[in-house]
Design a protein around this motif. Structure first.
Motif, PDB file in Angstrom:
ATOM      1  N   GLY A 183      10.699   3.912  -9.824  1.00  0.00           N
ATOM      2  CA  GLY A 183      11.601   2.807 -10.129  1.00  0.00           C
ATOM      3  C   GLY A 183      11.215   1.482  -9.530  1.00  0.00           C
ATOM      4  N   ASN A 184      10.139   1.447  -8.737  1.00  0.00           N
ATOM      5  CA  ASN A 184       9.691   0.188  -8.154  1.00  0.00           C
ATOM      6  C   ASN A 184       8.720  -0.514  -9.109  1.00  0.00           C
ATOM      7  OD1 ASN A 184      11.068   0.357  -5.611  1.00  0.00           O
ATOM      8  ND2 ASN A 184       9.625   1.990  -5.065  1.00  0.00           N
ATOM      9  N   PRO A 185       8.655  -1.850  -9.073  1.00  0.00           N
ATOM     10  CA  PRO A 185       7.819  -2.584 -10.033  1.00  0.00           C
ATOM     11  C   PRO A 185       6.338  -2.354  -9.773  1.00  0.00           C
ATOM     12  CG  PRO A 185       8.692  -4.080  -8.384  1.00  0.00           C
ATOM     13  CD  PRO A 185       9.377  -2.760  -8.159  1.00  0.00           C
ATOM     14  N   PRO A 186       5.510  -2.416 -10.800  1.00  0.00           N
ATOM     15  CA  PRO A 186       4.060  -2.248 -10.620  1.00  0.00           C
ATOM     16  C   PRO A 186       3.417  -3.514 -10.073  1.00  0.00           C
ATOM     17  CG  PRO A 186       4.557  -2.701 -12.918  1.00  0.00           C
ATOM     18  CD  PRO A 186       5.881  -2.589 -12.227  1.00  0.00           C
ATOM     19  N   GLY A 187       2.228  -3.308  -9.505  1.00  0.00           N
ATOM     20  CA  GLY A 187       1.417  -4.444  -9.081  1.00  0.00           C
ATOM     21  C   GLY A 187       1.834  -5.067  -7.775  1.00  0.00           C
ATOM     22  N   THR A 188       2.507  -4.308  -6.904  1.00  0.00           N
ATOM     23  CA  THR A 188       2.880  -4.828  -5.587  1.00  0.00           C
ATOM     24  C   THR A 188       1.815  -4.464  -4.556  1.00  0.00           C
ATOM     25  OG1 THR A 188       4.092  -2.837  -4.959  1.00  0.00           O
ATOM     26  CG2 THR A 188       5.342  -4.553  -6.122  1.00  0.00           C
ATOM     27  N   ILE A 189       1.928  -5.089  -3.377  1.00  0.00           N
ATOM     28  CA  ILE A 189       1.187  -4.597  -2.213  1.00  0.00           C
ATOM     29  C   ILE A 189       2.121  -3.621  -1.505  1.00  0.00           C
ATOM     30  CG2 ILE A 189       0.262  -5.193   0.052  1.00  0.00           C
ATOM     31  CD1 ILE A 189      -0.731  -7.796  -1.086  1.00  0.00           C
ATOM     32  N   ASN A 190       1.677  -2.390  -1.364  1.00  0.00           N
ATOM     33  CA  ASN A 190       2.500  -1.365  -0.729  1.00  0.00           C
ATOM     34  C   ASN A 190       1.613  -0.504   0.157  1.00  0.00           C
ATOM     35  OD1 ASN A 190       4.443   0.508   0.004  1.00  0.00           O
ATOM     36  ND2 ASN A 190       4.239   1.688  -1.907  1.00  0.00           N
ATOM     37  N   LEU A 191       1.895  -0.526   1.451  1.00  0.00           N
ATOM     38  CA  LEU A 191       1.185   0.323   2.404  1.00  0.00           C
ATOM     39  C   LEU A 191       2.064   1.547   2.658  1.00  0.00           C
ATOM     40  CD1 LEU A 191      -0.068  -2.539   4.706  1.00  0.00           C
ATOM     41  CD2 LEU A 191      -1.438  -1.160   3.149  1.00  0.00           C
ATOM     42  N   GLU A 192       1.700   2.654   2.025  1.00  0.00           N
ATOM     43  CA  GLU A 192       2.526   3.865   2.101  1.00  0.00           C
ATOM     44  C   GLU A 192       1.791   4.952   2.869  1.00  0.00           C
ATOM     45  OE1 GLU A 192       4.918   5.220  -1.348  1.00  0.00           O
ATOM     46  OE2 GLU A 192       3.720   7.052  -1.199  1.00  0.00           O
ATOM     47  N   SER A 193       2.544   5.590   3.766  1.00  0.00           N
ATOM     48  CA  SER A 193       1.997   6.737   4.513  1.00  0.00           C
ATOM     49  C   SER A 193       2.944   7.925   4.351  1.00  0.00           C
ATOM     50  CB  SER A 193       1.834   6.386   5.994  1.00  0.00           C
ATOM     51  OG  SER A 193       3.056   5.893   6.533  1.00  0.00           O
ATOM     52  N   GLY A 194       2.359   9.140   4.395  1.00  0.00           N
ATOM     53  CA  GLY A 194       3.163  10.336   4.187  1.00  0.00           C
ATOM     54  C   GLY A 194       3.112  10.796   2.749  1.00  0.00           C
ATOM     55  N   TRP A 195       3.899  11.817   2.436  1.00  0.00           N
ATOM     56  CA  TRP A 195       3.892  12.435   1.123  1.00  0.00           C
ATOM     57  C   TRP A 195       2.460  12.851   0.716  1.00  0.00           C
ATOM     58  CZ3 TRP A 195       6.766   7.836   1.822  1.00  0.00           C
ATOM     59  CH2 TRP A 195       8.156   8.021   1.866  1.00  0.00           C
ATOM     60  N   GLY A 196       1.775  13.403   1.681  1.00  0.00           N
ATOM     61  CA  GLY A 196       0.412  13.858   1.454  1.00  0.00           C
ATOM     62  C   GLY A 196      -0.649  12.883   1.901  1.00  0.00           C
ATOM     63  N   ALA A 197      -0.271  11.621   2.236  1.00  0.00           N
ATOM     64  CA  ALA A 197      -1.240  10.621   2.711  1.00  0.00           C
ATOM     65  C   ALA A 197      -1.150  10.496   4.227  1.00  0.00           C
ATOM     66  CB  ALA A 197      -0.964   9.273   2.071  1.00  0.00           C
ATOM     67  N   PRO A 198      -2.272  10.193   4.900  1.00  0.00           N
ATOM     68  CA  PRO A 198      -2.253  10.063   6.361  1.00  0.00           C
ATOM     69  C   PRO A 198      -1.371   8.896   6.823  1.00  0.00           C
ATOM     70  CG  PRO A 198      -4.507  10.214   5.518  1.00  0.00           C
ATOM     71  CD  PRO A 198      -3.621  10.000   4.334  1.00  0.00           C
ATOM     72  N   VAL A 199      -0.900   8.997   8.060  1.00  0.00           N
ATOM     73  CA  VAL A 199      -0.258   7.829   8.676  1.00  0.00           C
ATOM     74  C   VAL A 199      -1.326   6.751   8.862  1.00  0.00           C
ATOM     75  CG1 VAL A 199       1.480   9.234   9.820  1.00  0.00           C
ATOM     76  CG2 VAL A 199      -0.643   8.671  11.025  1.00  0.00           C
ATOM     77  N   ILE A 200      -0.864   5.522   9.109  1.00  0.00           N
ATOM     78  CA  ILE A 200      -1.801   4.392   9.245  1.00  0.00           C
ATOM     79  C   ILE A 200      -1.727   3.853  10.659  1.00  0.00           C
ATOM     80  CG2 ILE A 200      -2.407   2.080   8.416  1.00  0.00           C
ATOM     81  CD1 ILE A 200      -1.101   2.771   5.751  1.00  0.00           C
ATOM     82  N   THR A 201      -2.877   3.737  11.293  1.00  0.00           N
ATOM     83  CA  THR A 201      -2.971   3.146  12.631  1.00  0.00           C
ATOM     84  C   THR A 201      -3.912   1.947  12.574  1.00  0.00           C
ATOM     85  OG1 THR A 201      -2.609   5.306  13.676  1.00  0.00           O
ATOM     86  CG2 THR A 201      -3.551   3.554  15.044  1.00  0.00           C
ATOM     87  N   ASN A 202      -3.379   0.810  12.966  1.00  0.00           N
ATOM     88  CA  ASN A 202      -4.136  -0.453  12.962  1.00  0.00           C
ATOM     89  C   ASN A 202      -4.744  -0.746  11.588  1.00  0.00           C
ATOM     90  OD1 ASN A 202      -3.618  -1.070  15.681  1.00  0.00           O
ATOM     91  ND2 ASN A 202      -5.275   0.271  16.355  1.00  0.00           N
ATOM     92  N   GLY A 203      -3.957  -0.507  10.549  1.00  0.00           N
ATOM     93  CA  GLY A 203      -4.384  -0.897   9.208  1.00  0.00           C
ATOM     94  C   GLY A 203      -4.251  -2.405   9.024  1.00  0.00           C
TER      95      GLY A 203
END
Length: 416
Positions: free
Chosen positions: A283-303
């Motif tokens: 339900g979120n709009p396409p073409g955004t900047i989104n830094l997502e962690s979890g749901w199968g993706a690693p957490v982010i450290t100093n990204g």
């Protein structure tokens, strides 16, 4: 009885002659006796005075008398005067002349026409005013409410209203365009906004206000030109790929991609070597900047996702609206995460882990992103004192099942 009546008539006549003689000078008497009837020239018709700066303009019409050869204007109880020659034609002749050297004051004038023999018209009296240093000193330039230079190089100036009783009628704005051509624009006092296109960034415009003390004045009064910079300069164009739908340099063929024109470090490419760009989901709009962690993706450290530019000395505003409806910030980064919108000196953003970015000497400004903040409050104001290479963007350390959608980036310079 008849003799008495004759005596009374004679006595009355003698008395009348004595009264007339006592009230008439010898010269006036000679005018009637020796000179015949008094000969007056035709007076000037439609006589008007028009005020100016330490001067006046006199205008009028000579309609009927062909003998009139000059006009004389007296003031200061006839201590001062001017003579205006008149060249009569067979028709109606207009008289128009400037009387100089009349310092700011109210004057009482006497006006007469004359012919070649010195015969004059009946006097006409008129009061007129000149304007000068006192009036000039009372004038103030039109205030600017706001002035903004947009990314398309159009300059918008919003003016305050003016007191029309001062004689204000216009403001003159002089600016330079991107081809180094100078333009002058006159803005009526009734117009509150001016928009000019193709303004040369980095240049100043100047303005002054124009006044007529009365509508019939022959001289315009000006305030001094004052040079000004746009109060706000939109430098968003310096940030490449600055709004959604953000462009990508590559994608995984599905939801995730890497941003074009931005530097994205490995920590942010946590979706199989891609990350930062979100093609849309849930339900979120396409073409955004989104830094997502979890749901199968690693957490982010100093990204880090950032761009590096050079700015001149000044005060700046860096802004990044975020999506707050639906899932967005409402269930995104928390106080246990260290997610920052940041600006720093140099060519890279400081690390974010543990909040060290906040005290790093390179940091010029930051805004910590949390799910309780207002979507429009991701704003940083920072100042540099000389031309400086700066880096701006996102520096993040975030835990499991975290995300937040950035919609755009803008950069403004504030001059006052």
């Amino acid at each position: 009885m008849k003799n008495l009546r004759n005596i009374l008539v004679t006595a009355f006549a003698v008395a009348l002659i004595l009264v007339i003689h006592s009230c008439t000078s010898s010269d006036d008497y000679l005018k009637f006796v020796d000179g015949g009837a008094i000969s007056y020239t035709g007076k000037i018709d439609s006589l008007k005075f028009f005020p100016g700066r330490d001067r006046l303009k006199i205008k009028g019409l000579i309609i009927s008398d062909p003998k009139v050869s000059q006009l004389r204007v007296y003031w200061n109880t006839k201590k001062d005067s001017v003579v205006i020659p008149i060249n009569r034609t067979s028709g109606i002749d207009e008289v128009s002349s400037i009387i100089e050297n009349l310092p700011e004051n109210i004057y009482n004038f006497e006006v007469k026409t004359f012919d070649a023999k010195g015969n004059s018209s009946i006097s006409q009296y008129i009061t007129a005013q000149t304007y000068g240093t006192r009036y000039q000193a009372s004038l103030t330039d039109r205030k600017i409410v706001s002035s903004k230079l947009s990314s398309d190089f159009s300059l918008t100036i919003d003016f305050a209203t003016m007191d029309l009783t001062t004689g204000a009628y216009a403001t003159e704005v002089v600016y330079t365009d991107n081809s180094n051509v100078q333009h002058a624009v006159t803005v009526p006092v009734t117009q509150n906004q001016l928009v000019v296109s193709n303004y040369k960034i980095g240049s100043k415009f100047k303005q002054r206000s124009l006044f007529l003390p009365v509508k019939t004045a022959i001289d315009i009064f000006y305030t001094d030109f004052v040079s000004k910079e746009p109060q706000v300069i939109d430098l968003t164009y310096m940030i490449k790929n600055n709004k959604r739908p953000f462009l990508t340099s590559s994608t995984d063929g599905g939801r995730w991609g890497t941003l074009a024109d931005w530097t994205t470090n490995a920590a942010c490419k946590n979706h199989g070597g891609y990350g930062g760009w979100d093609g849309g989901c849930c339900g979120n709009p396409p073409g955004t900047i989104n830094l997502e962690s979890g749901w199968g993706a690693p957490v982010i450290t100093n990204g880090k996702i950032y761009q590096t530019i050079t700015l001149e000395a000044g005060t700046y505003i860096f802004n990044a609206p975020l999506l707050a409806s639906g899932s967005g910030l409402n269930s995104g980064y928390t106080l246990s995460d260290y997610v920052y919108l940041a600006v720093a000196k140099g060519s890279i953003l400081p690390d974010s882990s543990g909040g060290v970015l906040e005290t790093d000497p390179a940091t010029l400004g930051f805004k910590r992103i949390v799910n309780t903040m207002n979507s429009e409050s991701a704003i940083i104001t920072f100042t540099i004192t000389q031309s400086t290479q700066i880096t701006l963007g996102i520096s993040t350390t975030q835990g499991n099942e975290r995300y937040g959608h950035f919609l755009s980036f803008s950069l403004f310079k504030k001059n006052n």
